[in-house]
Design an enzyme around this catalytic site. Structure first.
Site, PDB file in Angstrom:
ATOM      1  N   CYS A 263      40.103  39.892  40.209  1.00 42.04           N
ATOM      2  CA  CYS A 263      40.314  41.325  39.787  1.00 42.04           C
ATOM      3  C   CYS A 263      39.659  41.809  38.526  1.00 42.04           C
ATOM      4  CB  CYS A 263      41.998  41.601  39.835  1.00 42.04           C
ATOM      5  SG  CYS A 263      42.627  41.234  41.308  1.00 42.04           S
TER       6      CYS A 263
HETATM    7  C1  UGA Z   1      45.679  41.344  37.974  1.00 37.45           C
HETATM    8  C2  UGA Z   1      46.891  42.159  37.212  1.00 37.45           C
HETATM    9  O1  UGA Z   1      47.669  41.550  36.473  1.00 37.45           O
HETATM   10  C3  UGA Z   1      47.486  42.908  38.557  1.00 37.45           C
HETATM   11  O2  UGA Z   1      48.370  44.023  37.899  1.00 37.45           O
HETATM   12  C4  UGA Z   1      46.479  43.731  39.317  1.00 37.45           C
HETATM   13  O3  UGA Z   1      47.248  44.344  40.433  1.00 37.45           O
HETATM   14  C5  UGA Z   1      45.756  42.714  39.814  1.00 37.45           C
HETATM   15  O4  UGA Z   1      44.799  42.058  38.859  1.00 37.45           O
HETATM   16  C6  UGA Z   1      44.601  43.388  40.929  1.00 37.45           C
HETATM   17  O5  UGA Z   1      43.639  44.211  40.402  1.00 37.45           O
HETATM   18  O6  UGA Z   1      44.699  43.002  42.189  1.00 37.45           O
HETATM   19  P1  UGA Z   1      45.876  38.967  38.966  1.00 37.45           P
HETATM   20  O7  UGA Z   1      44.337  38.688  38.917  1.00 37.45           O
HETATM   21  O8  UGA Z   1      46.589  38.293  40.009  1.00 37.45           O
HETATM   22  O9  UGA Z   1      46.417  40.201  38.376  1.00 37.45           O
HETATM   23  O10 UGA Z   1      46.306  37.875  37.518  1.00 37.45           O
HETATM   24  P2  UGA Z   1      47.045  37.967  36.106  1.00 37.45           P
HETATM   25  O11 UGA Z   1      48.021  37.268  36.400  1.00 37.45           O
HETATM   26  O12 UGA Z   1      47.056  39.324  35.674  1.00 37.45           O
HETATM   27  O13 UGA Z   1      45.975  37.176  35.123  1.00 37.45           O
HETATM   28  C7  UGA Z   1      44.491  37.339  35.307  1.00 37.45           C
HETATM   29  C8  UGA Z   1      43.812  36.327  34.320  1.00 37.45           C
HETATM   30  O14 UGA Z   1      44.212  36.649  32.946  1.00 37.45           O
HETATM   31  C9  UGA Z   1      44.237  35.012  34.535  1.00 37.45           C
HETATM   32  O15 UGA Z   1      43.021  34.212  34.623  1.00 37.45           O
HETATM   33  C10 UGA Z   1      45.283  34.557  33.368  1.00 37.45           C
HETATM   34  O16 UGA Z   1      45.409  33.183  33.112  1.00 37.45           O
HETATM   35  C11 UGA Z   1      44.705  35.400  32.289  1.00 37.45           C
HETATM   36  N1  UGA Z   1      45.617  35.721  31.269  1.00 37.45           N
HETATM   37  C12 UGA Z   1      46.530  36.579  31.518  1.00 37.45           C
HETATM   38  C13 UGA Z   1      45.245  35.522  29.849  1.00 37.45           C
HETATM   39  O17 UGA Z   1      44.292  34.712  29.694  1.00 37.45           O
HETATM   40  N2  UGA Z   1      46.107  35.811  28.902  1.00 37.45           N
HETATM   41  C14 UGA Z   1      47.082  36.658  29.083  1.00 37.45           C
HETATM   42  O18 UGA Z   1      47.947  36.953  28.233  1.00 37.45           O
HETATM   43  C15 UGA Z   1      47.488  36.993  30.385  1.00 37.45           C
END
Ligand code: UGA
Length: 433
Positions: A265
């Site tokens: 995403c």
């Molecule tokens: C993300 C959004 O959080 C959802 O709200 C959205 O619906 C979804 O995309 C989408 O568009 O379908 P997701 O891709 O499942 O969800 O993953 P996240 O948990 O948000 O993490 C994304 C990435 O950011 C991961 O690689 C995670 O490790 C990283 N991250 C997250 C960080 O490096 N730091 C943080 O503080 C949070």
């Protein structure tokens, strides 16, 4: 309400099961027979926490079923959610072919239907898509939007791995509608959700989705940029962000520095928004930086390791965590890829381990990496350990867990360890400190 949902990926199936659990009658549509059969047996074709149990429940109570027959499903229901994939094209723009194909299949049943029907896009699409690409296809039915059928856009905010929990307990629901009647029917679908509901026009709903993901990605790149400054002065960015996050205006969430954001995403959606802005002759200086910081961060971590370890050539590196985050086997845009690619370029010997994602990762770099069956096997005789994601089994490991390493360097690229414990015998390299 009778609802049909086209596409049974994690958004479609989770939404279907969620709506059915709230009392609606749901028909899921997919073109893949194997998926349809599995769903009808109560077996989810994807893994999401809690999904199997709830799917079994709604299938056995006849609240949810799956079919390949779009025509029948449209005729039998009053509201259809479009939840098919919208991957990126080479140039970063959105590939709409699955959406267009799904909507084409809806033209004939719409033509033959006497009752009013609402079509609602849930897939992530850039502003204007629902009205400019989806509506013209539905118009081929000869029916009139606003009179014979309604058109809506209802973005999803589900995180992979905890999508069901996010669906059942959202922070807010955004409903974009062509007219009041559409919005009324969409609101009825979400009647049992007692959370703020924003009713707006379709383009605004489409933009809210991109803006949310772009801002979350911006928070992460911001944290990563600040983390490099913190590293240079020997303070901890996590402590800094704890202090920052105490301000109600600056929520602490998504300010965790790490190896950058991956997944299906954030990288795709930020690139699509940049590309869309370019089409509209708008500059995206901030979002360009968000993307470039994200590209640099994995390399920055490896460069720092190189400096501390005086080179990684010929060294055995236990690489823990291949999925883009813990709790999934998804390796799309995983930061493990640029990190391992760089390590291999530098002549390191990489032994990787992930509880679920090794097979998928091997397709990204066929035959280039060795895989261990357990964390312990990966760590055996390793000179260096790198932790790239936040699986529960990597969290709070103690020095004893690293006892069989030959060397003593640990790179905590997601800050999952308790750094206080790794003082004397280890060289602990935590991102942002
Ligand atoms: C993300 C959004 O959080 C959802 O709200 C959205 O619906 C979804 O995309 C989408 O568009 O379908 P997701 O891709 O499942 O969800 O993953 P996240 O948990 O948000 O993490 C994304 C990435 O950011 C991961 O690689 C995670 O490790 C990283 N991250 C997250 C960080 O490096 N730091 C943080 O503080 C949070």
């Amino acid at each position: 309400m009778k609802i049909s949902i086209i596409g049974t990926g994690y958004v479609g199936l989770v939404s279907g099961v969620g709506f059915a659990s709230k009392g609606h009658d749901v028909t899921c549509i997919d073109i893949v027979e194997e998926k349809v059969d599995k769903i009808n047996r109560g077996e989810p074709p994807i893994y999401e926490e809690g999904l199997e149990e709830l799917l079994k429940d709604v299938v056995s109570n006849d609240r949810l079923r799956a079919t390949k027959d779009t025509e029948e499903a449209i005729k039998e229901t009053e509201l259809t959610f479009i939840c098919v994939g919208t991957p990126s094209k080479q140039d970063g723009s959105v590939d709409l072919s699955s959406v267009e194909k799904a909507v084409q299949d809806m033209v004939q049943p719409l033509k033959e239907k006497d009752e009013y029907h609402v079509f609602c896009v849930k897939s992530t699409v850039v502003p204007g898509t629902t009205e400019e690409k989806v509506l013209p296809i539905l118009d081929r039915s000869g029916k009139k939007v606003g009179e014979d059928f309604g058109l809506g856009m209802n973005p999803e905010f589900l995180r992979e791995g905890i999508a069901l929990e996010d669906f059942l307990n959202p922070d807010r629901i955004v409903l974009g509608g062509w007219d009041e009647k559409t919005l009324e029917i969409l609101s009825k679908a979400y009647e049992k959700f007692e959370v703020p509901k924003l009713k707006t026009d379709i383009k605004t709903a489409e933009m809210i989705k991109y803006t949310s993901n772009a801002l979350l990605a911006t928070k992460i790149s911001f944290a990563n940029e600040i983390s490099r400054i913190c590293e240079s002065i020997g303070i901890d960015v996590y402590e800094v962000m704890d202090g920052v996050g105490l301000d109600d205006r600056l929520k602490r969430d998504f300010l965790n520095a790490g190896a950058g954001f991956g997944g299906s995403c954030f990288p795709k959606d930020v690139k699509a928004l940049v590309n869309y802005a370019k089409e509209k002759d708008q500059e995206t200086k901030l979002l360009n930086s968000v993307l470039s910081i994200n590209e640099e961060q994995p390399v920055h971590i490896i460069n720092r390791l190189e400096y501390v370890s005086e080179g990684v050539k010929g060294k055995k590196i236990a690489f823990l965590g291949l999925a883009f985050k813990g709790g999934t086997d998804d390796v799309r845009e995983t930061r493990a890829f640029p990190m391992i690619t760089r390590l291999l370029e530098l002549g390191a010997d990489v032994i990787a381990y992930d509880p679920e994602a090794s097979e998928n990762f091997n397709e990204l770099l066929p035959g280039k990496v060795q895989y261990a069956n357990s964390r312990e096997d990966a760590l055996e005789d390793a000179d260096i350990c790198i932790i790239q994601n936040d699986w529960d089994e990597f969290k709070n490991l103690t020095p004893k867990d690293f006892g069989h390493m030959k060397g003593n360097i640990i790179v905590d690229a997601r800050r999952v360890l308790n750094r206080e414990e790794f003082t004397d015998d280890f060289i602990y390299i935590g991102v942002g400190m």
